[in-house]
Each structure stands twice: as C-alpha cells, then as structure tokens.
Design an enzyme around this catalytic site. Structure first.
Site, short mmCIF file in Angstrom:
data_model
loop_
_atom_site.label_atom_id
_atom_site.label_comp_id
_atom_site.label_asym_id
_atom_site.label_seq_id
_atom_site.Cartn_x
_atom_site.Cartn_y
_atom_site.Cartn_z
N GLU A 155 5.09 6.92 0.42
CA GLU A 155 5.24 8.35 0.16
C GLU A 155 6.44 8.94 0.90
O GLU A 155 6.33 9.85 1.71
CB GLU A 155 3.95 9.09 0.52
CG GLU A 155 2.78 8.67 -0.35
CD GLU A 155 1.50 9.43 -0.06
OE1 GLU A 155 0.61 9.44 -0.93
OE2 GLU A 155 1.38 10.01 1.04
N GLU A 312 -2.05 4.80 -5.96
CA GLU A 312 -3.20 5.31 -5.20
C GLU A 312 -3.91 6.37 -6.03
O GLU A 312 -3.28 7.18 -6.69
CB GLU A 312 -2.77 5.97 -3.89
CG GLU A 312 -2.23 5.06 -2.82
CD GLU A 312 -1.91 5.83 -1.54
OE1 GLU A 312 -2.47 6.94 -1.34
OE2 GLU A 312 -1.08 5.35 -0.76
#
Length: 684
Positions: A155, A312
């Site tokens: 991320e 995810e």
C-alpha cells in the site's frame, strides 16, 4: 520495451496475507496453518510483507532459514507463495543508525521510528538498504518453483519533506521548466508578490509556509508520484534482473489520491488492489457500497485492460473503521462474485490468521483467535474456495466495456485546490460515482480511465468536471465526438491548464465550446441545505423533474439543443441539460449535480443511441446488477443481489449455473445477498 511477465498457474488464486514470523516460537501453529489452508481451498499466500527484522535483525546479519522452510513447506503442500519485499516497514536498528531515512512531515518535523511507510523515498541510504535486501531475496527465491509473484512493498503511500526531497524537488522543477521565468509564469507568482528569484527559495507546500500557489501544490504532488515511481523502479530492478519471468505487482488502495497510481503502469506486470468498502453501515441494502467497490474494480481493470488481482479484502470485519460490522451470512460469497465480475482473477484476504497483539489484532481473518474451522467465517471462506475451483474457466476472460468514465487523480487535485466555487466539497468523486451508478444499475460494463488513456474502441465517454485540461485531452475528446462517439460532459469543464492557470476567453476552453455547442458564463455554489431542480422538456423516458444541488452553471447555447432547464432562482428557465450534434457524434452536457435517478434515466436515453448493451437485456430491480466477462469461446454472467431480501429477475434466455449445472429459465429468484455465475444454456 520490457516484456511483461504473467502468472503461470491455470486457476483462480485464493489466498491471504500470511505472517509466519509472528508464530516462529510455536511451530505447531504453522503446521496447523497448512492443514487449515488446504481445508479452506487456499492455493497461495502472501509472505514477507512486514518481515524485515525477522530477515535482517542487525545490519548485514541475515536469517532467511525460517523463510526457506515456510516457502518449501507451502510448496510441498500445493500452496504457492506471493513473495513480498519488506520495504513498507523498516527495522528499528536501521532508523537508529541512519536517522536520515526517517520521513519528514509537511511541517518540517522529522518522524520518530514507527508506523508504516515512515521512510524517505529519496534517501540514498534507504535505497541502498532496499536494494541489498531485494537482491538477496531474488537470488535466494526467484527460481523457486513455489514463488509465483513479487508483491512489492505494501500500500505504497505518503510523502517526505526532508532536505534531500527538497533538493530533488528543485531539480525536478528545473528539468520541467528550464528557467525560473517559465516557472513563475506557469505558477502566476506575481500574485501576492510570491515571485521566485532563486531556485533555493522554492520549498514544498507547508502549513506554516506556502499553500496558495496552486501550480506549486500540483507540481509537488506530481513530484511525489514521480519520486515514488523512481524508488519503485530501484526496488524492482534486482527482482527483474534475477528472473524476469516472475511478474511484479503492488497493492493499491481504493480511490487513494495521495499519489497518481496511473504513473506506475510501465513498472507493473499485474494490477492489484486492496478492497475495503464500509459494508453494512446503513439499512442493510448494500447497493451504494457495491457501486463504490465496482467502480474501483473497473479502474483497476482499465489500467491494462486485463484481469487484475484482488490482493486483500476482509473475510468479515474491518477493525479500523468506526464500527466493525460483520459481513452478513452469505455476503462474503456475494462480494467474491462481484470482484470476479469486474475482472479479478483472485480472491485474497487480509489476513490468514489473526495476530495476538498490536493494531490489527481484531481485524477479521480466515483463522480467528479460537483457531476453529467450525466458525462461520472459516466455513464461508472455504465455500468461496470450493466455488473458485468450479469457476476456474473464467480465468483470463475479459470484460467487454464499450463505455468509459474519465476519473483523473491530477484533475481531482486541481479541483480540491481551486478555492471556489464551492469550498465545502465540489464532489468530483461523488459525481463520478453517481454517473457510474447509472451503468451499474443497468448492468452495462464500463471502464474508469484517466485523462491520458486512449479513447479508441469506446462508443461512449463521460468526462465530468474536467476542470483541468492536461495534454491533448480536449483535442482527443473533439476527435472522439467527430468520429461518432457519444460524449457526456458537465459543469466545471475546461477552466484551467495543467498548472491551474485559468483560460482567458470563453470556456470550456481549447475548442470545447464548439464541441458542446455552448459557452459558460458563471457558476453558482449552493450550500448543503439549498437545492434547485431540473425540469425536463422534450426527453422521452425521463421524469418531468429532478432534484439539483451543489453547483449550478449558467450557460448559453450556440448550437446545442436544450433538454432540461433550471426550476428556480434568477436563472430559472435557462439550460441545465443540453445535447449538441458534433460531427457524427452527440455531446451531452449537464450543468448541475443531479440526483441518482436523473443519471440512471439519462443513461437510459443515451445507451441505445450510443450502442451500449447491458449484460442481460432485462429490467434489473434496484440493488441487483449483472456483470459480464467473455473468453474466446464463452460468455459468463454474474448475477448479484445486494439487497438483504430476495428479488425476482426475468431472464431473456436460459442460463446454466457454472457451479451446480442447474438450468434456469423464465423468472429466477435471487436470494437476499445472493449471487451466481452462469453461462448461456446450450440448446437441447
């Protein structure tokens, strides 16, 4: 040009973030993990995401043995490894020895050690540390048959304002503008006597310093993106050098706009993202959240026009939002079907096993603290695993989108810094999603693209709030309409250039006044409690009136035909909705922020004339949508009901359930939060 690598597995991936380094003192847990993974139908796991200290507890001291054993043991049991680089969270010893690598915030305070992404992308020291670690990872694992993908960092986000970054920013500006004269002109620095007379006077925006030169603010964000991309290139170099056959990805975040993800495209083999909608935060009907999730899925797919990976999502609760709501029974399966419908070739989770401590200990996982496979979450994940095995033939198929919506992060930056006409939220993303919802409700596939993306092959393009015109976008939109495309535009279009300088003369600028067949005089910003209305005139299939809010633009048609007018205020009766014939195409304009039903109905008018077809030619109840994917030989239909109660759907032709083989014809009932994946039934 570098040849892109691909995952060489003929299946849909089903996996999770796996953190065995948290359990090295309890080997029985690791053994249990393998058994439970097989039971849940897990065929891959992401390993090593935050493992730097476990891999290098002191500088130059490497402890890879535990990772050797984990990767090999997984592979022996039919589970592949998505191997991460650990750069997202550096070890404490590194920050203590090399404090220059710690990030500096906008207020010029250097951070202490802690958190994630607390490092400077410019620092030569950190770049060298990352290169050393990744070189060793690549040499050790890049040829292991169980390693199928590089998961680079985690991320990626943020910015650093340290002296190293300030110097790099100035060099970036020198290369872009060449002279201070050109930079000052582009930034309009004569305003408030902010003219730069020396390159060393330029600093990044700061709360106690400069924030009012909008060209500077935009260029700083562009620089942060460019510097992050450059760091990413350095980080991936040793991985590619060792084995270019293993693809590279990075997990993006939904509608995160701290950096412009589109600039990473040349460096990525596969697109992936982490999906965390705020499910179950309302009345239980999840259409709104499904629109948000579907839209970003379509942005991910449109980046390369290929299947992407869901890296995810939560098997149930997400612990960092205001209220951690469980996914209701059956809902997890529905969300998996939604992601597949929008082009994903994987369903993966954060996390595999709940950690015992720290900030995500109550974030849901496939394996909870009680470790039982009998709990609902585990059983539902296992059910998705079984479903994915039966659906493996959809892998690699594409979504046949002939419509696109331009969502441009840099344009969003400029709108956010515009200081007017509405400083309580111009609603750029809100308008994108409101238009997108019209497609979603009708089951019409659509791509979300940025301003640089090619428009070839689309029949319809929506370019809402194109406030900033970057590059040749105005010319390409003109050409798109001239050649027969249908274009939808809105208020706040064509007002500034890429450094946020206002165009002089009529707007929309750069020839768009001719394309739209109108020119804009002024725009009225409304408070949240203030509303206007759109009164439609000659528009079959649409209601007589729709609610309007936020912004109302006053325009004067030249060649455009008026379809709807404002209901009230001094501009009552003036055009709010128009259409203009331009070349072989049509150009629609909406001057205000309409209610959801307005865009749904407007799309109902536009879609047939633009040649846009829904996945299934049938009326869809509210909250029900149908996705579509195609291979060379088959078409797949993804029926989804995001209502908590059942809904009926009339099928235009018989469908065969890919999981069960059951044939459905006529009217079908979709259970509450129900979904299915079908193909067209073969004729007897």
């Amino acid at each position: 040009m570098r040849k892109e690598a691909n995952i060489k597995l003929n299946c849909l991936l089903h996996g999770a973030d796996y953190n065995p380094e948290q359990w090295l003192d309890t080997p029985e847990v690791l053994e249990e993990d393998i058994r439970l993974m097989q039971q849940a139908g897990i065929n891959c796991v992401s390993v090593g995401i935050f493992s730097w200290t476990a891999l290098e507890p002191a500088e130059g001291v490497y402890t890879f043995q535990w990772l050797d054993q984990v990767i090999e043991h997984l592979y022996e049991n039919g589970i592949y490894t998505v191997l991460a680089t650990p750069s997202g969270a550096k070890p404490g010893w590194m920050a203590k020895k090399y404090p220059e690598i710690l990030r500096v915030e906008a207020d010029r305070r250097r951070n202490l050690q802690g958190g994630r992404h607390n490092h400077c992308y410019t620092s030569p020291v950190y770049r060298e540390m990352v290169t050393r670690m990744n070189t060793r990872l690549a040499r050790r694992y890049a040829h292991h048959p169980g390693v199928i993908l590089w998961h680079v960092s985690n991320e990626i986000q943020g910015e650093c304002h340290c002296p190293l970054c300030q110097a790099a920013f100035r060099n970036w500006l020198k290369e872009k503008y060449g002279s201070l004269e050109k930079l000052n002109r582009a930034y309009w620095t004569a305003f408030w006597s902010h003219t730069y007379t020396d390159w060393e006077e330029i600093e990044s925006p700061a709360p106690q310093g400069e924030t009012n030169v909008h060209g500077l603010v935009l260029d700083w964000r562009r620089f942060c993106t460019a510097q992050t991309v450059d760091f990413f290139r350095v980080e991936t170099a040793p991985l590619r050098a060792e084995n270019p056959e293993i693809p590279v990805t990075m997990n993006m975040m939904g509608f995160y706009d701290g950096i412009d993800y589109w600039q990473f495209l040349p460096e990525l083999d596969i697109i992936s993202w982490d999906s965390y909608p705020g499910w179950h935060n309302g009345d239980g009907n999840e259409g709104g959240n499904a629109v948000w999730n579907g839209a970003y899925c379509d942005a991910m797919r449109a980046m390369k026009h290929k299947p992407w990976l869901l890296m995810e999502n939560s098997p149930s609760t997400t612990n960092w939002i205001g209220a951690s709501r469980h996914k209701r029974p059956g809902f997890h399966r529905l969300t998996a079907i939604q992601n597949l419908a929008h082009g994903s070739d994987s369903i993966q989770y954060f996390q595999w096993r709940q950690s015992r401590g720290s900030c995500e200990k109550f974030h849901s996982a496939v394996v909870s603290h009680n470790s039982s496979p009998e709990v609902r979450i585990f059983r539902e994940v296992a059910g998705v695993g079984a479903m994915l095995k039966k659906l493996k033939e959809i892998r690699g198929s594409h979504v046949p989108a002939k419509a696109a919506i331009i969502y441009d992060v840099q344009n969003g930056w400029a709108i956010g810094e515009s200081k007017g006409p509405r400083n309580i939220g111009e609603g750029y993303l809100d308008l994108i999603l409101r238009i997108y919802e019209g497609f979603w409700r009708r089951g019409i596939p659509v791509d979300l693209v940025n301003m640089d993306a090619p428009l070839d092959g689309y029949r319809f393009v929506a370019a809402p709030m194109l406030y900033m015109l970057r590059g040749d976008i105005a010319q390409r939109l003109r050409r798109f309409a001239e050649q027969g495309g249908t274009l939808l535009t809105s208020y706040l279009t064509g007002l500034v250039d890429e450094t946020d300088l206002c165009y002089l003369g009529q707007t929309p600028a750069c020839g768009l006044t001719e394309v739209l067949g109108l020119w804009a005089e002024e725009i009225d910003g409304l408070w949240d409690h203030q509303h206007n209305g759109i009164v439609m005139q000659d528009a079959p299939g649409m209601q007589n009136r729709y609610e309007a809010s936020r912004l109302c633009e006053v325009v004067h048609p030249t060649t455009a035909e008026t379809l709807g007018v404002y209901e009230s205020d001094y501009y009552q009766g003036m055009p709010a909705v128009t259409v203009n014939r331009f070349g072989k195409g049509r150009v629609y304009y909406v001057g205000t922020f309409g209610e959801s039903q307005f865009y749904y109905d407007l799309l109902g008018r536009i879609a047939p004339e633009a040649g846009l077809s829904p996945a299934l030619d049938t009326e869809l109840p509210y909250g029900v949508t149908v996705g579509i994917r195609q291979s060379d030989t088959e078409t797949y239909y993804f029926l989804q009901n995001f209502n908590k109660d059942s809904r009926e759907l009339m099928l235009p032709f018989p469908l065969e359930d890919l999981e069960t083989g059951e044939i459905y014809a006529g009217t079908i009932t979709l259970a509450g939060y129900g979904g299915m994946v079908c193909t067209r039934a073969k004729e007897a």
